[in-house]
Design a protein around this motif. Structure first.
Motif, PDB file in Angstrom:
ATOM      1  N   TYR A 139     -35.736   8.227 -25.517  1.00 59.43           N
ATOM      2  CA  TYR A 139     -36.786   7.617 -24.698  1.00 59.43           C
ATOM      3  C   TYR A 139     -36.190   6.392 -24.021  1.00 59.43           C
ATOM      4  N   GLN A 140     -36.177   6.407 -22.694  1.00 60.77           N
ATOM      5  CA  GLN A 140     -35.486   5.387 -21.907  1.00 60.77           C
ATOM      6  C   GLN A 140     -36.481   4.387 -21.333  1.00 60.77           C
ATOM      7  N   ARG A 141     -36.181   3.116 -21.546  1.00 58.52           N
ATOM      8  CA  ARG A 141     -37.024   2.078 -20.945  1.00 58.52           C
ATOM      9  C   ARG A 141     -36.945   2.193 -19.422  1.00 58.52           C
ATOM     10  N   VAL A 142     -38.092   2.145 -18.790  1.00 61.16           N
ATOM     11  CA  VAL A 142     -38.119   2.280 -17.339  1.00 61.16           C
ATOM     12  C   VAL A 142     -37.259   1.204 -16.690  1.00 61.16           C
ATOM     13  N   GLU A 143     -37.334  -0.017 -17.208  1.00 61.10           N
ATOM     14  CA  GLU A 143     -36.594  -1.132 -16.609  1.00 61.10           C
ATOM     15  C   GLU A 143     -35.078  -0.965 -16.769  1.00 61.10           C
ATOM     16  N   ALA A 144     -34.655  -0.113 -17.712  1.00 65.74           N
ATOM     17  CA  ALA A 144     -33.225   0.060 -17.970  1.00 65.74           C
ATOM     18  C   ALA A 144     -32.636   1.261 -17.238  1.00 65.74           C
ATOM     19  N   LEU A 145     -33.464   2.003 -16.512  1.00 66.71           N
ATOM     20  CA  LEU A 145     -32.964   3.169 -15.775  1.00 66.71           C
ATOM     21  C   LEU A 145     -32.246   2.698 -14.522  1.00 66.71           C
ATOM     22  N   ALA A 146     -30.925   2.857 -14.513  1.00 64.75           N
ATOM     23  CA  ALA A 146     -30.120   2.307 -13.414  1.00 64.75           C
ATOM     24  C   ALA A 146     -30.454   2.928 -12.068  1.00 64.75           C
ATOM     25  N   ASP A 147     -30.874   4.187 -12.085  1.00 66.26           N
ATOM     26  CA  ASP A 147     -31.139   4.878 -10.819  1.00 66.26           C
ATOM     27  C   ASP A 147     -32.631   5.069 -10.564  1.00 66.26           C
ATOM     28  N   TYR A 148     -33.452   4.271 -11.239  1.00 63.60           N
ATOM     29  CA  TYR A 148     -34.900   4.328 -11.006  1.00 63.60           C
ATOM     30  C   TYR A 148     -35.271   3.425  -9.846  1.00 63.60           C
ATOM     31  N   ARG A 149     -36.059   3.963  -8.912  1.00 65.07           N
ATOM     32  CA  ARG A 149     -36.638   3.179  -7.828  1.00 65.07           C
ATOM     33  C   ARG A 149     -38.136   3.445  -7.836  1.00 65.07           C
ATOM     34  N   ALA A 150     -38.919   2.402  -7.691  1.00 62.22           N
ATOM     35  CA  ALA A 150     -40.375   2.541  -7.759  1.00 62.22           C
ATOM     36  C   ALA A 150     -40.894   3.569  -6.769  1.00 62.22           C
ATOM     37  N   ALA A 151     -40.261   3.651  -5.606  1.00 62.06           N
ATOM     38  CA  ALA A 151     -40.707   4.600  -4.582  1.00 62.06           C
ATOM     39  C   ALA A 151     -40.540   6.044  -5.029  1.00 62.06           C
ATOM     40  N   ASP A 152     -39.650   6.267  -5.989  1.00 61.91           N
ATOM     41  CA  ASP A 152     -39.378   7.623  -6.467  1.00 61.91           C
ATOM     42  C   ASP A 152     -40.182   7.981  -7.717  1.00 61.91           C
ATOM     43  N   HIS A 153     -41.063   7.111  -8.157  1.00 59.46           N
ATOM     44  CA  HIS A 153     -41.695   7.238  -9.477  1.00 59.46           C
ATOM     45  C   HIS A 153     -42.278   8.630  -9.732  1.00 59.46           C
ATOM     46  N   ASP A 154     -43.097   9.110  -8.816  1.00 61.51           N
ATOM     47  CA  ASP A 154     -43.763  10.402  -9.037  1.00 61.51           C
ATOM     48  C   ASP A 154     -42.788  11.570  -9.012  1.00 61.51           C
ATOM     49  N   TYR A 155     -41.650  11.377  -8.375  1.00 63.89           N
ATOM     50  CA  TYR A 155     -40.674  12.469  -8.292  1.00 63.89           C
ATOM     51  C   TYR A 155     -39.813  12.579  -9.546  1.00 63.89           C
ATOM     52  N   TRP A 156     -39.803  11.530 -10.371  1.00 68.61           N
ATOM     53  CA  TRP A 156     -39.002  11.589 -11.601  1.00 68.61           C
ATOM     54  C   TRP A 156     -39.442  12.733 -12.515  1.00 68.61           C
ATOM     55  N   PRO A 157     -40.694  12.779 -12.977  1.00 64.58           N
ATOM     56  CA  PRO A 157     -41.057  13.876 -13.872  1.00 64.58           C
ATOM     57  C   PRO A 157     -41.020  15.237 -13.199  1.00 64.58           C
ATOM     58  N   VAL A 158     -41.275  15.285 -11.884  1.00 68.53           N
ATOM     59  CA  VAL A 158     -41.280  16.563 -11.169  1.00 68.53           C
ATOM     60  C   VAL A 158     -39.868  17.125 -11.033  1.00 68.53           C
ATOM     61  N   PHE A 159     -38.925  16.268 -10.632  1.00 66.17           N
ATOM     62  CA  PHE A 159     -37.597  16.757 -10.282  1.00 66.17           C
ATOM     63  C   PHE A 159     -36.489  16.390 -11.266  1.00 66.17           C
ATOM     64  N   ARG A 160     -36.597  15.264 -11.968  1.00 67.94           N
ATOM     65  CA  ARG A 160     -35.450  14.755 -12.714  1.00 67.94           C
ATOM     66  C   ARG A 160     -34.854  15.781 -13.692  1.00 67.94           C
ATOM     67  N   PRO A 161     -35.618  16.338 -14.634  1.00 68.61           N
ATOM     68  CA  PRO A 161     -34.992  17.282 -15.577  1.00 68.61           C
ATOM     69  C   PRO A 161     -34.499  18.546 -14.891  1.00 68.61           C
ATOM     70  N   LEU A 162     -35.196  18.982 -13.842  1.00 68.29           N
ATOM     71  CA  LEU A 162     -34.817  20.206 -13.141  1.00 68.29           C
ATOM     72  C   LEU A 162     -33.600  19.970 -12.261  1.00 68.29           C
ATOM     73  N   PHE A 163     -33.561  18.806 -11.591  1.00 74.37           N
ATOM     74  CA  PHE A 163     -32.378  18.473 -10.796  1.00 74.37           C
ATOM     75  C   PHE A 163     -31.154  18.368 -11.695  1.00 74.37           C
ATOM     76  N   LEU A 164     -31.324  17.735 -12.858  1.00 75.42           N
ATOM     77  CA  LEU A 164     -30.201  17.608 -13.789  1.00 75.42           C
ATOM     78  C   LEU A 164     -29.682  18.983 -14.199  1.00 75.42           C
ATOM     79  N   THR A 165     -30.597  19.922 -14.478  1.00 73.09           N
ATOM     80  CA  THR A 165     -30.171  21.275 -14.827  1.00 73.09           C
ATOM     81  C   THR A 165     -29.403  21.913 -13.677  1.00 73.09           C
ATOM     82  N   GLY A 166     -29.940  21.813 -12.455  1.00 68.45           N
ATOM     83  CA  GLY A 166     -29.254  22.372 -11.291  1.00 68.45           C
ATOM     84  C   GLY A 166     -27.896  21.745 -11.078  1.00 68.45           C
TER      85      GLY A 166
END
Length: 367
Positions: A139-166
């Motif tokens: 479980y990663q602290r949001v503030e510690a995510l180096a590549d987190y940008r607030a503008a991308d917030h909603d796209y993280w759960p939608v794409f992050r695990p799937l993009f990583l797999t791809g």
């Protein structure tokens, strides 16, 4: 916390049977935290989790995806990726108000057992989870995510695990010399994992041609995204040059498509990789296939290999660079479709299970 919250129970033997259930609040044990799910995504990947919910040897033991958040013998709790905020804490190093990105049950709240807390987050050490792949328990602290940008917030759960797999599939292809293929066929090409794969492959200067396979109704819109070199419909597979060495990546486990590709290319099919099973009700139709034996792809295993090869810091840097480049185009690939509350969460699950979900949308549930 005194009131009951909602959760969604799924029959372990029949994933079409799902219902809202009341989740009574119980006192926390030492080392535990209670979190409120702020948002999570519902994607075809979650249907794969449900299909493989029962033990199938996926983790080198007798556990399946149902065992992450529910005890054996009870209803299954579907894992989802999302963000949550701590509402109660009996654990050192984690405070009320802390926010984390990670793996949660499809529910309003969750109780996690904190291990190895630190500035970057913590690991869940609930006994039934300790033998599972580490990537699912972090479980990663949001503030510690180096590549987190607030503008991308909603796209993280939608794409992050799937993009990583791809991205990891693309990395495996490069590591294996593309299996000797001159063209990579990607079935269910409109899926978010497939789009991540196509994007990652496109970043390479020298690579095979990428061909997205999709339903006829999706061809024009998918081609316009520019993710693949070519996009064709399933009924056009037989028009491909069968003498050109090819590889197949099957995102959805549709046996009929797999058989057409194997039959058409035969010995010229260099690799056949199955990633997901969102077409859970389709006939597997894998017996007697010409060409190579199908091989499964397991993203956590590939992640662990690359962390061992490169070290965690370099692995994280490579992912961050690829992710931020992908986030620059994500808004034109999928519109965020927000759903709120338990009934809407149940409907989102049923919609994805039945195949009614819009591939061009990213469903985000806010419990």
């Amino acid at each position: 916390m005194s009131r009951a919250s909602w959760a969604i129970d799924i029959d372990r033997d029949d994933i079409t049977q799902a219902q809202l259930a009341a989740e009574p609040a119980t006192p926390l044990a030492a080392g535990q935290v209670r979190v409120h799910l702020d948002s999570y995504a519902m994607t075809a990947n979650n249907i794969t989790y449900a299909v493989f919910g029962k033990p199938a040897g996926l983790f080198g033991n007798d556990q399946g995806y149902w065992d992450f958040f529910s005890e054996p013998g009870g209803p299954g709790r579907l894992p989802v990726w999302g963000f949550a905020t701590v509402t109660e804490s009996a654990a050192d190093g984690v405070a009320v108000g802390d926010r984390f990105y990670g793996y949660y049950p499809m529910a309003e709240h969750a109780v996690l057992t904190v291990g190895k807390p630190g500035p970057g987050g913590f690991t869940d050490i609930t006994p039934r989870r300790t033998t599972l792949p580490p990537i699912y328990n972090q479980y990663q602290r949001v503030e510690a995510l180096a590549d987190y940008r607030a503008a991308d917030h909603d796209y993280w759960p939608v794409f992050r695990p799937l993009f990583l797999t791809g991205w990891l599939i693309a990395d495996q292809f490069e590591d294996e010399g593309d299996y000797g293929a001159a063209q990579i066929l990607i079935a269910s090409a409109s899926s978010k994992t497939a789009i991540g794969l196509g994007f990652a492959l496109k970043q390479r200067a020298a690579r095979p041609e990428t061909i997205g396979l999709t339903s006829a109704a999706n061809v024009e819109a998918l081609a316009a995204q520019g993710i693949y070199d070519r996009v064709i419909s399933y009924d056009q597979i037989m028009t491909l040059n069968a003498s050109t060495p090819a590889a197949l990546v099957d995102m959805a486990g549709n046996g009929a498509v797999t058989r057409v590709v194997h039959s058409h290319f035969g010995s010229q099919l260099q690799a056949s990789i199955i990633v997901g099973k969102s077409h859970w009700d389709a006939q597997a139709d894998a017996d007697g296939l010409p060409g190579p034996e199908r091989q499964g792809f397991f993203a956590p295993g590939r992640s662990q290999k690359r962390i061992a090869d490169w070290g965690g810091a370099i692995f994280g840097q490579k992912i961050a660079e690829a992710w931020l480049a992908f986030m620059d185009i994500a808004p034109r690939l999928a519109a965020i479709d927000k759903r709120r509350g338990g009934p809407a969460a149940l409907e989102a699950y049923n919609e994805m299970l039945s195949g009614r979900a819009d591939a061009k949308a990213g469903i985000v549930v806010e419990p």
